[in-house]
Structure formats: C-alpha cells, structure tokens
Write a protein that holds these residues in place. Structure first.
Motif, PDB file in Angstrom:
ATOM      1  N   VAL A 296     -64.308 -90.396 110.275  1.00  0.00           N
ATOM      2  CA  VAL A 296     -63.828 -90.136 111.692  1.00  0.00           C
ATOM      3  C   VAL A 296     -64.804 -89.091 112.313  1.00  0.00           C
ATOM      4  N   ALA A 297     -65.405 -87.962 111.351  1.00  0.00           N
ATOM      5  CA  ALA A 297     -66.390 -87.039 111.923  1.00  0.00           C
ATOM      6  C   ALA A 297     -67.546 -87.608 112.538  1.00  0.00           C
ATOM      7  N   GLU A 298     -68.114 -88.529 111.687  1.00  0.00           N
ATOM      8  CA  GLU A 298     -69.291 -89.380 112.375  1.00  0.00           C
ATOM      9  C   GLU A 298     -68.937 -90.258 113.534  1.00  0.00           C
ATOM     10  N   LEU A 299     -67.927 -90.875 113.526  1.00  0.00           N
ATOM     11  CA  LEU A 299     -67.378 -91.609 115.019  1.00  0.00           C
ATOM     12  C   LEU A 299     -67.399 -90.752 116.064  1.00  0.00           C
ATOM     13  N   SER A 300     -66.818 -89.425 115.715  1.00  0.00           N
ATOM     14  CA  SER A 300     -66.563 -88.314 116.578  1.00  0.00           C
ATOM     15  C   SER A 300     -67.833 -88.131 117.412  1.00  0.00           C
ATOM     16  N   GLN A 301     -68.908 -87.723 116.447  1.00  0.00           N
ATOM     17  CA  GLN A 301     -70.144 -87.381 117.160  1.00  0.00           C
ATOM     18  C   GLN A 301     -70.798 -88.577 117.675  1.00  0.00           C
ATOM     19  N   ASP A 302     -70.526 -90.100 117.443  1.00  0.00           N
ATOM     20  CA  ASP A 302     -71.588 -90.973 117.761  1.00  0.00           C
ATOM     21  C   ASP A 302     -70.670 -92.094 118.813  1.00  0.00           C
ATOM     22  N   ASP A 303     -70.272 -92.741 118.074  1.00  0.00           N
ATOM     23  CA  ASP A 303     -69.222 -94.159 118.636  1.00  0.00           C
ATOM     24  C   ASP A 303     -68.315 -93.706 119.740  1.00  0.00           C
ATOM     25  N   TRP A 304     -67.637 -92.814 119.514  1.00  0.00           N
ATOM     26  CA  TRP A 304     -66.497 -92.268 120.116  1.00  0.00           C
ATOM     27  C   TRP A 304     -66.864 -91.661 121.552  1.00  0.00           C
ATOM     28  N   VAL A 305     -68.032 -90.947 121.442  1.00  0.00           N
ATOM     29  CA  VAL A 305     -68.710 -90.242 122.714  1.00  0.00           C
ATOM     30  C   VAL A 305     -68.455 -90.974 123.911  1.00  0.00           C
ATOM     31  N   PRO A 306     -68.796 -92.107 123.998  1.00  0.00           N
ATOM     32  CA  PRO A 306     -68.510 -93.058 125.566  1.00  0.00           C
ATOM     33  C   PRO A 306     -67.148 -93.286 125.881  1.00  0.00           C
ATOM     34  N   PHE A 307     -66.200 -93.629 124.878  1.00  0.00           N
ATOM     35  CA  PHE A 307     -64.859 -93.497 124.992  1.00  0.00           C
ATOM     36  C   PHE A 307     -64.207 -92.603 125.628  1.00  0.00           C
ATOM     37  N   ARG A 308     -64.581 -91.247 125.089  1.00  0.00           N
ATOM     38  CA  ARG A 308     -64.146 -89.989 125.507  1.00  0.00           C
ATOM     39  C   ARG A 308     -64.443 -89.526 126.655  1.00  0.00           C
ATOM     40  N   GLU A 309     -65.900 -89.771 127.262  1.00  0.00           N
ATOM     41  CA  GLU A 309     -66.546 -89.476 128.439  1.00  0.00           C
ATOM     42  C   GLU A 309     -65.596 -90.284 129.648  1.00  0.00           C
ATOM     43  N   VAL A 310     -65.696 -91.588 129.327  1.00  0.00           N
ATOM     44  CA  VAL A 310     -65.143 -92.552 130.380  1.00  0.00           C
ATOM     45  C   VAL A 310     -63.431 -92.212 130.585  1.00  0.00           C
ATOM     46  N   MET A 311     -62.979 -92.141 129.556  1.00  0.00           N
ATOM     47  CA  MET A 311     -61.441 -91.812 129.273  1.00  0.00           C
ATOM     48  C   MET A 311     -61.117 -90.519 130.259  1.00  0.00           C
ATOM     49  N   SER A 312     -61.714 -89.736 130.264  1.00  0.00           N
ATOM     50  CA  SER A 312     -61.662 -88.343 130.920  1.00  0.00           C
ATOM     51  C   SER A 312     -62.240 -88.331 132.163  1.00  0.00           C
ATOM     52  N   LYS A 313     -62.998 -89.410 132.797  1.00  0.00           N
ATOM     53  CA  LYS A 313     -63.559 -89.253 134.275  1.00  0.00           C
ATOM     54  C   LYS A 313     -63.114 -90.572 135.055  1.00  0.00           C
ATOM     55  N   SER A 314     -62.406 -91.338 134.410  1.00  0.00           N
ATOM     56  CA  SER A 314     -62.000 -92.575 135.313  1.00  0.00           C
ATOM     57  C   SER A 314     -60.409 -92.679 134.830  1.00  0.00           C
ATOM     58  N   SER A 315     -60.131 -93.781 135.638  1.00  0.00           N
ATOM     59  CA  SER A 315     -58.774 -94.700 135.386  1.00  0.00           C
ATOM     60  C   SER A 315     -58.925 -95.693 134.463  1.00  0.00           C
ATOM     61  N   ALA A 316     -59.916 -95.782 133.827  1.00  0.00           N
ATOM     62  CA  ALA A 316     -60.318 -97.105 132.815  1.00  0.00           C
ATOM     63  C   ALA A 316     -59.196 -97.151 131.756  1.00  0.00           C
ATOM     64  N   PHE A 317     -58.788 -98.401 131.720  1.00  0.00           N
ATOM     65  CA  PHE A 317     -58.231 -99.009 130.533  1.00  0.00           C
ATOM     66  C   PHE A 317     -58.977 -98.871 129.318  1.00  0.00           C
ATOM     67  N   THR A 318     -58.147 -98.954 128.037  1.00  0.00           N
ATOM     68  CA  THR A 318     -59.016 -98.781 126.986  1.00  0.00           C
ATOM     69  C   THR A 318     -58.472 -99.952 125.860  1.00  0.00           C
ATOM     70  N   MET A 319     -59.428-100.772 125.526  1.00  0.00           N
ATOM     71  CA  MET A 319     -58.930-101.939 124.540  1.00  0.00           C
ATOM     72  C   MET A 319     -59.105-101.487 123.413  1.00  0.00           C
ATOM     73  N   LEU A 320     -57.968-101.655 122.466  1.00  0.00           N
ATOM     74  CA  LEU A 320     -57.987-101.472 121.259  1.00  0.00           C
ATOM     75  C   LEU A 320     -58.431-102.844 120.341  1.00  0.00           C
ATOM     76  N   GLY A 321     -59.295-102.680 119.491  1.00  0.00           N
ATOM     77  CA  GLY A 321     -59.974-103.780 118.576  1.00  0.00           C
ATOM     78  C   GLY A 321     -59.080-104.017 117.447  1.00  0.00           C
ATOM     79  N   HIS A 322     -59.466-104.793 116.718  1.00  0.00           N
ATOM     80  CA  HIS A 322     -58.423-105.209 115.465  1.00  0.00           C
ATOM     81  C   HIS A 322     -58.975-104.867 114.288  1.00  0.00           C
TER      82      HIS A 322
END
Length: 434
Positions: A296-322
């Motif tokens: 989780v620590a590595e994902l938070s600093q890398d892969d999750w950055v775009p998710f959190r940025e767009v989530m916080s600044k738009s009305s984007a839906f978020t798709m959950l993978g499997h």
C-alpha cells in the motif's frame, strides 16, 4: 464400420456434455442459443438412435447415459436461469427501481433492454460495437433517445448510457464516431507535458462532442493505470501497456484531469480505471484470477497518485478492477472487497464519488469462490454504486435476483444503499446534458 460409428457417437455425447456444463458461462454469451440447440438436437438424436437399435453393450449404455446427463444438465441450468429471470421481471416495480439503479447492463437484443428500462430494472445501458454495427450516428442516437423517452415518461432521471471509447485499440463506437489514436500518442514523448495541454483538450473535445451528439453520457476512459511495460502471454485482452497514458504518475494525473474536465463540458462523465492499477499485473482478469502484490505504501506514492488527483478535482467515476490486492485483502478482488472499497477509498480517502465495477462477466469474478451472486451482494455492501454487466447480459438476472433475495433476508447494508443512492442521484441531476 459399426465400431467407428460408436466411437463418433461417444465423442458427440462427451462433447455435448462438456458444452452442457459450460454453455451458461460468459464464454458462450454470443452463441448460447446455438449451443443449447446443439445439445438438444444431438442429445435427443443420440438417445433415439440408441433406443431404436438398442443392444446391451457397454458403448450403448455409455452413450445413452452421457447424452441423458447432458440433456438433464442443460435443462437444469435453463430452469435455474429462467426462474431467476422471471423472479426479476415479476418483482414489484418499486423494488426493481430501488435496486436496479445499481446496474449498467450490456445487450444483444434491443427489445430486451427496452423491457428492462420499462420495468425500471436498470440504471444504465452499455453500448458497444455489436450494438452499432452497420448503423449511422442518427440510428444510434434514435435508439438511445427511445430508452431515455421511457425514463422521462416514468419521471425518473435519465439512464447512464455508457461506452468504452478510449481511443486507439479500444474504440468501441468507431466507426461511425471519429477514430482517434490512443491518448499516449498525443503526448508524443513530450518532456514538458504542459505544452501538450491544448492537444489533449482538443482530443477530449472531439470525443466529448461525438459522444454527446449520440446521447452517450458516460465514457469508460481514461486509463490511468501506469505503464509498467509488462507484456505477458497470459494477458489476452487487458494489454495495459498499449492503453496507458504514460509510466509517469504526474503526467498521467495531469492528462487524465484535462481529459475528464473537458468531457464534463459536453455532459459526459469520464471514468478513471482500473483501481488499484493494473499496470503491474501480468495476468488478465477477463480470463483468470489476478493478484497485485505491491505494498500500500508503494502504491500510494506511485500508482494511486493519478486516481486521487482526478477524484479530488473532477466528478469522474472510478472503475474498480478485479485484481486482488493481497496486502489489503487476500480473498476478494478489489471490485467487491470491503477492506479496499469502504476501508481505503471511502474512509481513508474520504472519497464520496461514484464507484463502478469492471465487467462482472469476467472470469476473475464469475469464476471466483464467491461466484457472481455473492460478489454482487458484497460489492453493494462494500460501497459500490454501479455494477457493470456488459458482455453477458444474462448474468444481470442472476445478479439482480441475488440482490432481491438478499434484501428480503435483510442481508443488504441499508446505510450503504442510502449513501449510494444519494451519490447516484446527485450525479444524474448535476450532469445537465442528456
């Protein structure tokens, strides 16, 4: 010659038995009627020919037994499916409306999706290449308007009309919509990404105008998985390395936000995908279970950055993978993981935007130990707003039947449902363009 005929018959019996066990799985979605017809015709034919010329031989008994088992298996599965379907279609319309708003469903027969809309049994429709083949923009628009007219007559908010129009290899509505390259091509290796902002906006404008013109109000794009360069023979369909914007988290965050904000100007919601990020995953959730072992620590600093940025600044839906994020939940795919959805996204991040699953027709869900029915209930109870059943529309009836029964048994989290319904209502009211 007789020996050869017996071998052929035995082979046919085994073949239809194999099909009988699996023809209700998503793999057969496009040819299920033909598969069932083959089971019946071949099965009955084998039984009749063996009865007419019956001799008490081991081969004759085996052929009769196997063919009979195939017919019984197929009949049992058909009865089970039709019972679930009839339970859904005959349910009180208020109950259907309450739970149906949580489904976006694909279709192969337009009349069937019209029926579901008429019964208030769905919240949205997924439109893809098979639905628009040989149709003009005007014809596609007319079909969508037909569905939305049903909703207006019911006094309900419009349906979500969704599609996969990423650009590049995933451009489900091209033609007739403009075929654009993948979004990464627009960047063209730019070192200063801000210099490409106008081109990204132009790209998104083209898509936004095209989609809005025919009535699509939800696009399953952009892909914000980071490009980790993973190319695997086990990946038949996902191919994130072809679809990702960039390997750089900051570039992906900026480009995805520009894209989403532009689409919103044309009344189209974007969907960032596929949380928790499939760029590191080397198996394909369409056809197999997949695991993500990153911390989780590595994902938070890398892969999750775009998710959190767009989530916080738009009305984007978020798709959950499997994929299963093993550091958080070893048992469940993210798409119905309580620890990931409610624990991380809702509580830790405080995100109250709309969450939609990837297609529940995928093997990582349908073939999971929970199965489709329990996965559906767990997803809603975890805080998912929309469940996507795109490829195999028959699965909708099993999933909806599961929710109806769970509600009867008081197995659905009322607070989760209320929160989700508020989110969906807010989004449908604020989109402003249908």
């Amino acid at each position: 010659m007789r020996f050869f005929i017996k071998i052929v018959k035995l082979f046919l019996a085994l073949a239809i038995l194999s099909v009988a066990f699996y023809y209700r799985q998503p793999l057969f979605a496009g040819g299920r009627s033909l598969a069932l017809a083959a089971i019946i015709i071949v099965g009955v034919g084998l039984i009749l020919t063996e009865i007419i010329g019956f001799k008490k031989t081991l081969s004759a008994v085996a052929i009769l037994a196997i063919a009979s088992l195939a017919l019984c298996t197929a009949t049992g599965l058909e009865i089970k499916f039709n019972l679930a379907k009839q339970n859904v279609l005959n349910t009180d319309i208020a109950k259907l409306e309450k739970l149906g708003q949580h489904f976006i469903v694909g279709y192969r027969n337009f009349d069937e999706i019209k029926t579901l809309a008429s019964k208030r049994a769905i919240g949205g429709v997924f439109v893809t290449a098979r639905n628009i083949k040989n149709k003009s923009k005007q014809e596609i628009q007319q079909e969508i308007q037909t569905l939305q007219a049903i909703r207006r007559a019911q006094g309900l908010s419009p349906l979500w009309i969704a599609t996969d129009q990423e650009g590049g290899v995933v451009s489900r509505l091209s033609p007739p919509l403009t075929k654009l390259p993948q979004l990464s091509d627009v960047l063209d290796g730019a070192k200063n990404i801000d210099q490409k902002k106008d081109k990204v906006i132009q790209y998104a404008t083209t898509q936004g105008k095209d989609l809005s013109a025919i009535g699509v109000n939800l696009n399953f794009a952009p892909v914000v998985d980071l490009n980790k360069g993973i190319i695997s023979p086990d990946d038949k369909f996902s191919k994130i390395y072809l679809r990702a914007i960039s390997a750089n988290k900051e570039i992906v965050a900026k480009v995805a936000l520009w894209y989403c904000q532009t689409l919103e100007k044309y009344g189209v919601r974007c969907t960032i995908k596929h949380f928790p990020g499939l760029g590191r995953v080397n198996t394909d959730t369409h056809i197999a279970d997949a695991q993500l072992h990153t911390s989780v620590a590595e994902l938070s600093q890398d892969d999750w950055v775009p998710f959190r940025e767009v989530m916080s600044k738009s009305s984007a839906f978020t798709m959950l993978g499997h994929a299963r994020l093993t550091a958080v939940d070893k048992e469940h795919p993210i798409s119905f993981s309580q620890q990931a959805i409610d624990g991380i996204i809702r509580k830790d991040w405080g995100h109250d935007g709309v969450l939609i699953t990837d297609d529940f027709s995928m093997q990582a869900v349908y073939g999971s130990k929970d199965g489709l029915a329990l996965a559906t209930v767990k997803a809603i109870n975890a805080g998912v707003d929309l469940i996507l059943i795109a490829f195999d529309k028959d699965l909708y009836y099993e999933a909806m039947d599961a929710l109806l029964k769970a509600e009867e048994r008081v197995k659905l989290d009322r607070q989760m449902l209320e929160n989700s319904q508020k989110r969906l209502q807010t989004q449908s009211e604020s989109i402003g363009h249908f």
